[in-house]
Design a protein around this motif. Sequence first.
Motif, short mmCIF file in Angstrom:
data_model
loop_
_atom_site.label_atom_id
_atom_site.label_comp_id
_atom_site.label_asym_id
_atom_site.label_seq_id
_atom_site.Cartn_x
_atom_site.Cartn_y
_atom_site.Cartn_z
N ASP A 108 -37.04 8.26 54.42
CA ASP A 108 -36.73 8.23 55.79
C ASP A 108 -35.20 7.56 55.62
N VAL A 109 -34.23 8.35 55.85
CA VAL A 109 -32.84 7.80 55.75
C VAL A 109 -32.02 8.09 57.03
N PRO A 110 -31.79 7.20 57.86
CA PRO A 110 -31.18 7.75 59.08
C PRO A 110 -29.53 8.09 58.84
N LEU A 111 -28.83 7.81 58.03
CA LEU A 111 -27.51 8.03 57.62
C LEU A 111 -27.23 9.02 56.41
N LEU A 112 -28.43 9.84 56.36
CA LEU A 112 -28.43 10.78 55.21
C LEU A 112 -27.46 11.75 54.92
N PHE A 113 -26.89 12.35 55.97
CA PHE A 113 -25.82 13.23 56.05
C PHE A 113 -24.58 12.60 56.24
N GLU A 114 -24.53 11.49 56.57
CA GLU A 114 -23.22 10.70 57.13
C GLU A 114 -22.45 10.01 55.61
N THR A 115 -23.60 9.23 55.10
CA THR A 115 -23.05 8.64 53.86
C THR A 115 -23.25 9.75 52.49
N VAL A 129 -32.14 -7.98 51.39
CA VAL A 129 -31.07 -9.10 51.75
C VAL A 129 -31.85 -10.32 52.22
N GLN A 130 -33.18 -10.50 51.86
CA GLN A 130 -33.85 -11.63 51.86
C GLN A 130 -33.26 -12.78 51.23
N PRO A 131 -33.57 -13.91 51.75
CA PRO A 131 -33.04 -15.26 50.98
C PRO A 131 -33.45 -15.19 49.71
N GLY A 132 -32.90 -15.58 48.43
CA GLY A 132 -33.27 -15.52 47.25
C GLY A 132 -32.89 -14.34 46.46
N TYR A 133 -32.61 -13.35 46.91
CA TYR A 133 -32.23 -12.02 46.46
C TYR A 133 -30.74 -11.82 46.15
N PRO A 134 -30.31 -11.11 45.06
CA PRO A 134 -28.91 -11.27 44.77
C PRO A 134 -28.00 -10.80 45.84
N ALA A 135 -28.68 -9.75 46.59
CA ALA A 135 -27.97 -9.10 47.86
C ALA A 135 -27.50 -10.31 48.85
N ILE A 192 -21.97 -4.07 48.09
CA ILE A 192 -23.07 -4.99 47.91
C ILE A 192 -24.51 -4.49 47.83
N THR A 193 -24.99 -3.91 49.05
CA THR A 193 -26.44 -3.48 49.39
C THR A 193 -26.62 -2.18 48.61
N HIS A 194 -25.88 -1.09 48.85
CA HIS A 194 -26.22 -0.02 48.10
C HIS A 194 -27.04 0.04 46.77
N PRO A 195 -26.39 -0.66 45.84
CA PRO A 195 -27.16 -0.52 44.51
C PRO A 195 -28.40 -1.20 44.59
N GLU A 196 -28.45 -2.23 45.21
CA GLU A 196 -29.77 -2.86 45.39
C GLU A 196 -30.81 -1.86 46.13
N ILE A 197 -30.31 -1.28 47.10
CA ILE A 197 -31.43 -0.49 47.65
C ILE A 197 -31.78 0.83 47.01
N ARG A 198 -30.88 1.45 46.22
CA ARG A 198 -31.24 2.39 45.34
C ARG A 198 -32.29 1.77 44.19
N LYS A 199 -31.97 0.62 43.57
CA LYS A 199 -32.81 0.38 42.72
C LYS A 199 -34.25 0.11 43.36
N GLU A 200 -34.54 -0.52 44.56
CA GLU A 200 -35.89 -0.76 45.02
C GLU A 200 -36.31 0.81 45.39
N MET A 201 -35.63 1.59 45.86
CA MET A 201 -35.90 3.12 46.17
C MET A 201 -36.64 3.71 45.11
N MET A 241 -35.72 3.58 54.53
CA MET A 241 -34.72 2.83 53.88
C MET A 241 -34.20 1.91 54.63
N ASP A 242 -34.50 1.69 56.06
CA ASP A 242 -34.25 0.52 56.83
C ASP A 242 -35.15 -0.65 56.30
N VAL A 243 -36.25 -0.41 55.87
CA VAL A 243 -37.24 -1.33 55.66
C VAL A 243 -36.67 -2.00 54.16
N ILE A 244 -36.30 -0.99 53.37
CA ILE A 244 -35.98 -1.40 52.11
C ILE A 244 -34.43 -2.27 52.33
N ALA A 245 -33.64 -1.91 53.27
CA ALA A 245 -32.21 -2.44 53.33
C ALA A 245 -32.46 -3.98 53.97
#
Length: 231
Positions: free
Chosen positions: A113-120, A39-45, A86-95, A31-35
């Motif tokens: 692989d989700v670092p903050l699985l239980f936090e969020t 957010v790369q240039p040219g992407y909506p996020a 801003i980022t979570h909907p885009e991350i979920r779509k990519e996931m 999920m860190d790689v997806i995150a």
Amino acid sequence: MFLVGLTGGIASGKSSVAQVFQQLGCAVIDMDVIARYVVQPGYPAHRRIVEAFGPGVLLENGEINRKVLGDLIFKQADLRRLLNTITHPEIRKEMMKETFRYFLQGYRYVILDVPLLFETKNLLKYMKHTVVVYCDRDTQLKRLMKRNSLTREDAEARISAQLPLEDKVHMARHVLDNSGEWSATRGQVVLLHTELERSLEYLPLRLGVVTGLLGVAGLLYWLTRYFLLSH
């Protein structure tokens, strides 16, 4: 197919465990790689982040300055929530896209692989299994100090900023203890992989998709036969 959430704490060995799963031929989505990807240039996020936080969060090449943005959201909870919206909907779509790709390839389960699985808690409802990579606090502290060249005080501050590993252990279905020798940890990963591969929990989704496809095929056959007979 089913999803397995993998998490841990800083310097607990989660990334190393994820690599073992990959070596065993498992599908792993980081999920860190997806995150970072969304957010790369040219992407909506990316555009929305610049609109919300200003051009001061950009590097000279136009990419997001993760340190500057991280400092901003660390100090202000409202800005952290804004970034998440801003980022979570885009991350979920990519996931979902990645997961579907692995489903088509026939994998029985996928590791997320989700670092903050239980936090969020945002992704917990999708997980059939949850796995925590654990090590005792003293070991975690020593590893972090060595890895990041930190003082004991700074290392303790970083560990304290996260949900304690002991709490995550109580919430997880599986625990991989990485407090000792790495060979012992790797053995635990191999055993867990064997257990997950033998599980029949992948069948409901697979059967549901097959049934749906057969239904569509039957409908197309009926429509084709009707068309040919009526003409």
